[in-house]
Write an enzyme that holds these catalytic residues in place. Structure first.
Site, PDB file in Angstrom:
ATOM      1  N   THR A 182      -7.962   3.508  50.795  1.00  0.00           N
ATOM      2  CA  THR A 182      -7.488   4.450  49.790  1.00  0.00           C
ATOM      3  C   THR A 182      -7.652   5.868  50.316  1.00  0.00           C
ATOM      4  O   THR A 182      -8.658   6.187  50.954  1.00  0.00           O
ATOM      5  CB  THR A 182      -8.245   4.248  48.458  1.00  0.00           C
ATOM      6  OG1 THR A 182      -7.777   5.206  47.522  1.00  0.00           O
ATOM      7  CG2 THR A 182      -9.745   4.395  48.612  1.00  0.00           C
ATOM      8  N   GLU A 329     -10.339   0.720  44.378  1.00  0.00           N
ATOM      9  CA  GLU A 329     -11.721   0.251  44.279  1.00  0.00           C
ATOM     10  C   GLU A 329     -11.904  -0.806  43.199  1.00  0.00           C
ATOM     11  O   GLU A 329     -12.961  -1.434  43.112  1.00  0.00           O
ATOM     12  CB  GLU A 329     -12.654   1.444  43.959  1.00  0.00           C
ATOM     13  CG  GLU A 329     -12.800   2.470  45.056  1.00  0.00           C
ATOM     14  CD  GLU A 329     -11.709   3.543  45.037  1.00  0.00           C
ATOM     15  OE1 GLU A 329     -10.622   3.280  44.480  1.00  0.00           O
ATOM     16  OE2 GLU A 329     -11.939   4.639  45.585  1.00  0.00           O
ATOM     17  N   LYS A 437     -11.023  24.788  34.453  1.00  0.00           N
ATOM     18  CA  LYS A 437     -12.134  25.314  33.668  1.00  0.00           C
ATOM     19  C   LYS A 437     -11.849  26.787  33.358  1.00  0.00           C
ATOM     20  O   LYS A 437     -11.953  27.652  34.233  1.00  0.00           O
ATOM     21  CB  LYS A 437     -13.450  25.169  34.432  1.00  0.00           C
ATOM     22  CG  LYS A 437     -14.644  25.341  33.516  1.00  0.00           C
ATOM     23  CD  LYS A 437     -15.808  24.459  33.943  1.00  0.00           C
ATOM     24  CE  LYS A 437     -16.848  24.385  32.839  1.00  0.00           C
ATOM     25  NZ  LYS A 437     -18.002  23.579  33.236  1.00  0.00           N
ATOM     26  N   TRP A 442     -12.974  23.287  29.220  1.00  0.00           N
ATOM     27  CA  TRP A 442     -12.090  22.465  30.035  1.00  0.00           C
ATOM     28  C   TRP A 442     -10.681  22.387  29.442  1.00  0.00           C
ATOM     29  O   TRP A 442     -10.506  22.204  28.236  1.00  0.00           O
ATOM     30  CB  TRP A 442     -12.635  21.031  30.145  1.00  0.00           C
ATOM     31  CG  TRP A 442     -13.741  20.895  31.136  1.00  0.00           C
ATOM     32  CD1 TRP A 442     -14.234  21.856  31.963  1.00  0.00           C
ATOM     33  CD2 TRP A 442     -14.501  19.710  31.400  1.00  0.00           C
ATOM     34  NE1 TRP A 442     -15.248  21.358  32.732  1.00  0.00           N
ATOM     35  CE2 TRP A 442     -15.439  20.027  32.416  1.00  0.00           C
ATOM     36  CE3 TRP A 442     -14.487  18.416  30.896  1.00  0.00           C
ATOM     37  CZ2 TRP A 442     -16.345  19.112  32.919  1.00  0.00           C
ATOM     38  CZ3 TRP A 442     -15.386  17.493  31.403  1.00  0.00           C
ATOM     39  CH2 TRP A 442     -16.310  17.835  32.407  1.00  0.00           C
TER      40      TRP A 442
END
Lengths: 539, 539
Positions: A182, A329, A437, A442
Site C-alpha cells: 500500500t 491493511e 484545522k 476541525w
C-alpha cells in the site's frame, strides 16, 4: 471439534466439486472474451500449480503477479496459495522505483506478467534481485524479442503441464497466502501479508446478507483490480459460493463495462467511485437506452461516494448502491452501508445520508473512534481517529519499521478521521493529515467535497488546507466541472452560496480553483499531498 | 494478520454495542410474555456471569441448563461460555436414568433449571454426584418447599449481582464452550463438546445467503429447543446479527406458535417436521384466516419433510420451506435445500423434489457419500454412507469409547444412508440400521415413508424391516391417519396402489398397519427401534 484449517483449498475444492458448470467470462483484449467453466478453471489451476512446482516452488516462496483482471490471474490466485506459496499482487500503476523496491522487498522469485505490461517489467528487470523467471500471460504471446533471459509463455507451459497434480492437504491456516503493498504518504510502499485464515474468513463474510450477500446466483464483475487488495476478496468469494465471474480485463472503458453488464447480465459489481461516475456519464449520454436491469447492487469504496451519484443509481436505475470501507491493511472490508431495519420508515433523503456513510461494522470486526476524550459519542459530529481490529486486519507491515506507527495495543490506527452516526455507522470525514484545522477547530474536507459534488456543475472536487497567518489553516476548494465554466467568478459565487445552505460560515472555502483534473493515486484516490504541492506552486 | 480469536464474546459485544434497541420477546408461561431489549439482555447476562463467578465458576467448568426457550436460557447461552466455562444443555425429555448419567458424566457443578421442570431434577437429585447448586429460573419462584438443599432463585440472585462485571478478553477459540448429548441406539447418550471457534463459525454461516440468510431485519422464532444442538445455532446467530428473537417458552401448541408469528411478525422459524405438520393442521382448521404473511422462510430438519407439507407452505402460504440436515455431532448445519440458479427454470414439481432433499453442502463443510465402490455417482439413486468433515464437526464423543465407531480417518461416519442428486444435493434415504435389505437389494424406508405422507389420508408414516424367510427382510408400513379409517382394508389397498405409481413392485410394503401414533425420540424423530419391538410383539 475437528481441527479443520480455514484454507483457500477448501474454496477451490468446493468450486471443483459443485460448480463445474458455472461460467467465468474473461475479457483479455478488445477482441477476445474467453468463456470457461469452473471445471476448466480447476484443471488449468492445477496445471499452473504443476508448472510452478517444476520451477521449484516451495512453501512460503513469493510469486509476483503483474496483471489485469482475467482468468489467468484468477488461476494464479489459487494455484499459488493452495500450493503453500504466497501470491504478491503487484500494483501495475506504481512508479518504476516503487516496483523495483516492492518486488525486491517481497523477494519475488517468479513473476506472472501480462503481455501488454511486459515492457514495464523489461524496463526494470536488471534491477530485480530475486526474480529468476518471468512467465508471460496472454492469448498469443511472442517473447522471442524480449530482453529478459528466463522468460516463458504461460499457455505453452500449461499445455505441457502434467494433469495429475493435487494440492497438499496439510496447509496451516496461519500460513501466508497473499500480499499487497500500500502506498505510503512518504517513502516506499508498505507490505501487508494475508494468511489463508484471513482470506477465507474475509471472503466468507462477503456471503453474509449484512455485507454483499454474495451467492451462487450472482454474476459478479469485479472492476476493482485484482492487483489491489485481492480485488476486495471477490475472486475468492465467487469461487467459494460458485458465483459467475465477469473479469473485465485490460484498459476497460465505461462503455466496455456497460457492454459486459448488458451482455452477461451482471448482478453485482464493485469498484471506486470514479468508475461509477464515469459509468453514470456514459449512461446519461448513451443514445440507445442501456439495459442494466440485471444489476441489483454496486459496491463503491476506496474514497467517498458523492450522494448525487448514489441517488442517480438508486432512484433512476433501481440499483442498490452500497458504500464500503476498508484498507489494504484490512483485506479490505470493514464496514458496508446496508440499511438497517429501523431505516425502513425513513424518507429517501435520510436513507441516502446513511447510504453515503461508510456504514455498519461487519461481523467479527471491531471499530473504535477515539479522540482525546476516549470513544466519541454517536452524534454524527464528534470526530476521532478510526481504530480497527479483527481476524482479517494486519498486525504489521512486512519487514518494515513503520509497523510501530500504525499498529499499537492490538489495534490498527487507520489515520482516518471519522464520526459515528446515532445508528452506529462510521462516516469518514478525513485523513488525519488532510483535516483542516482553522482557529483551533476541525473542518472536514470530505464533507465539503461531498457537498460540492452534489452540485450539478461539478464532476469532482477536492478540498485542501492552505496555510493562513491568522487561522493557521483555511480550506481551499479545487473543482473539476463537467463543462468548462463560461463564467468562473459566477460559478464560484454559486458554489459558495450552495455550500452556505449546509455549513457554518467559517467552514466555507476561502477560494475555489477550477482545475482540469485532480491528481489521483494508483488506485483512484485523491492524491491530496500532490494537489497541495501543485497548489502551493500556483499560489 | 491479527491473532483475533473466534469467540462468542465478539457476538455478545456486537449486540451490546450495535443492537441495544432491538427486542427479545420471551414467552415464559401461558400468561407471561417478557419484552426485553438487547441492552437489557447484555446487562442481565453480565449479572448472571457475576453470580456464577460468586459460585466459584472456573474456566472449563460445566454448568448444566434444564430449560425451555426463553430469555433466561439465552442469558446462560452467553454468560457461561463468555466466562470461559461450558454450558451443558441438558435435554429435558430424556429418561431419568439418562439424565442422571449425562449430568454425572459431564460433571455439571451448577444446574440452571426451569421452575416447572424442577420436579424432574428433585426426583433424581440424590443421584447427581457433582452438582453443588441449583438455580431456579422462572417469573415467580418459590423454592422453600424444595427437597434440594443448595437451591437458589435466578431472579433474586440477579437482583443482588454486581453490575460492573466484564467478560475476560483472553479466551482461546479452541476452548470448550458448550455441550450436548445425543441419544444412542443402545446404551447411554453420547456427549459432543462445542468450542468457541466451532460455534462462531457455525453461527456466522447462518447469515450466508446460501444457508438461512439470517440478518438484522429478521424476526426469528426458534421452535427447535435450546436444549437440542444449540437450537441449531440460532440464538448465537441472532445475537451476532442483531435479529429480533421470539422465544416460545414452555408447552407451546401450534396455536400459540401461530399467535406469536402473527403478533410479532416472525420472518423465520425453525423446527422439526412434526411442528410444521401440526401448524399446517392448525392453519387449515382455523375459522378466522391466519395472517402469516410476515413469514419468509421455515427451516425444517431432524427428520425428512413430506413433500405435501412443503408444497402446502410454499404454494398456499408463500413461505420458502428450507430443508436442512445436521446432527448433534455437526453443530448441526451441514446442508440446506436452497434452490440453485439452474433450478430457476424448473417446474415447481421438480423444484419441490430438490426442496425436499437435504440440500447443498454449506461452505467450509465437506461431505462424501461412500459405498463399497467409493464415492457414489451423482445419479440420485446409488446409496452410500454419508461422511462429513469441517470446522464445526466433532472429532470425538466426550470421554466415550464409542468415539472409534463414528470418527475414523478424520471423518464423521454418520450412519445415514444417502444418495447424491445430479445437482450435488444430499438426499438421505435411511439410517444404516433402518435400511431394508430384501433379496440382496436395498430398499429405502424413508422414500416409502415420504411417498406415503403425500397421501391425503396419511398424517405420519414409518416403514420398517421385518424378517422374512425367503427375502431376508421385507418392508412393513406403519401409518397414522388423520381420521380413523372407515375401512382399513380398503385404505390399505389404496395406499399400496398409490405407492405402486412410483416404486418397483418389490419395494412395496408387505403389509400396512394402522397405529394411533409412531413412537418418537425426545427430539421428535421416529424411534424405529422401539417401533420394531412393538411390531414384533404384535406379530
Amino acid at each position: 471439534m475437528m481441527d479443520t484449517p480455514l484454507v483457500l483449498t477448501s474454496f477451490f475444492k468446493r468450486a471443483e466439486t459443485y460448480f463445474k458448470h458455472k461460467p467465468i467470462i474473461s475479457r483479455t483484449s478488445d477482441t477476445m472474451i474467453h468463456r470457461l467453466t469452473y471445471a476448466d478453471f480447476a484443471v488449468r489451476t492445477k496445471k499452473l500449480a504443476a508448472v510452478l512446482e517444476g520451477f521449484g516452488l516451495q512453501r512460503g516462496m513469493k510469486i509476483g503477479s503483474f496483471a489485469w483482471n482475467h482468468h489467468r490471474h484468477l488461476e494464479a490466485y489459487f494455484a499459488v496459495p493452495c500450493s503453500g506459496a504466497v501470491l504478491h499482487m503487484v500494483n501495475i500503476r506504481l512508479a518504476p522505483e516503487h516496483l523495483i523496491y516492492i518486488i525486491n522487498h517481497a523477494k519475488d522469485e517468479i513473476l506472472l506478467v501480462d503481455d501488454d505490461l511486459l515492457p514495464i517489467i523489461e524496463e526494470i528487470y536488471t534491477e530485480l534481485k530475486t526474480v529468476r523467471a518471468v512467465i508471460v500471460m496472454g492469448d498469443d504471446v511472442d517473447v522471442s524479442q524480449s530482453t529478459i533471459p528466463n522468460i516463458f509463455v504461460y499457455e505453452d507451459l500449461l499445455k505441457e503441464a502434467r494433469t495429475d497434480f493435487e494440492f497438499p492437504e496439510d496447509l496451516d491456516e496461519k500460513m501466508p497466502a497473499g500480499m499487497c503493498y500500500t502506498s505510503a504518504t512518504t517513502g516506499f510502499p508498505k507490505g501487508v501479508v494475508y494468511t489463508h485464515r484471513s482470506l477465507v474468513l474475509h471472503a466468507l463474510s462477503l456471503g453474509l446478507v449484512e455485507t454483499f450477500g454474495l451467492q451462487e446466483r450472482d454474476i459478479v464483475m469485479p472492476v476493482v483490480p485484482m492487483f489491489h487488495v485481492n480485488a476486495w476478496g471477490l475472486p475468492f468469494a465467487c469461487v467459494n459460493f460458485g458465483a459467475t465471474q465477469v473479469l473485465p480485463g485490460p484498459h476497460f472503458t465505461p462503455k466496455i463495462l456497460l457492454d459486459l453488464i448488458e451482455s452477461e447480465r451482471v448482478t453485482l459489481s464493485a469498484g471506486v467511485p470514479t468508475i461509477w461516475l464515469g459509468m453514470m456519464q456514459e449512461l446519461e449520454k448513451s443514445e440507445v437506452p442501456r439495459d442494466i436491469a440485471s444489476l441489483t447492487r454496486l459496491v463503491s469504496g476506496g474514497s467517498s461516494s458523492p450522494k448525487g451519484l448514489i441517488k442517480a443509481f438508486e432512484q433512476k436505475y433501481g440499483v442498490n448502491f452500497l458504500v464500503g470501507y476498508g484498507m489494504t491493511e484490512t483485506s479490505p472490508i470493514v464496514s458496508v452501508s446496508n440499511y438497517s431495519s429501523e431505516m425502513d420508515e425513513w424518507d429517501y433523503e435520510d436513507k441516502l445520508e446513511a447510504r453515503s456513510t461508510q456504514g455498519m461494522t461487519v461481523s467479527l470486526i471491531e471499530t473504535r473512534i477515539i479522540n482525546e476524550n476516549g470513544e466519541v459519542p454517536w452524534d454524527g459530529k464528534t470526530m476521532g481517529e478510526l481504530m480497527i481490529r479483527g481476524p482479517w486486519v494486519a498486525d504489521e507491515y512486512y519487514e518494515d519499521e513503520r509497523t510501530a506507527d500504525a499498529f499499537r495495543d492490538g489495534w490498527l490506527y487507520t489515520g482516518d478521521i471519522a464520526v459515528r452516526t446515532p445508528q452506529g455507522y462510521i462516516k469518514i470525514t478525513d485523513r488525519t493529515k488532510d483535516l483542516i484545522k482553522s482557529g483551533g477547530e476541525w473542518i472536514s474536507s470530505v464533507d465539503l467535497e461531498n457537498a460540492l459534488m452534489t452540485h450539478d456543475a461539478v464532476f469532482e472536487a477536492a478540498v485542501i488546507a492552505v496555510p493562513h497567518p491568522k487561522w493557521q489553516e483555511r480550506p481551499l476548494a479545487c473543482v473539476v466541472t463537467h463543462e468548462k465554466p463560461a463564467d468562473e467568478a459566477a460559478l464560484k459565487a454559486q458554489l459558495l452560496a450552495y455550500l452556505e445552505q449546509d455549513f457554518a460560515k467559517w467552514w466555507l472555502p476561502d477560494d475555489v480553483l477550477f482545475l482540469d483534473e485532480i491528481p489521483k493515486t494508483s488506485v483512484g484516490k485523491f492524491l491530496k499531498a500532490k494537489l497541495r504541492d501543485e497548489i502551493n506552486e500556483y499560489i
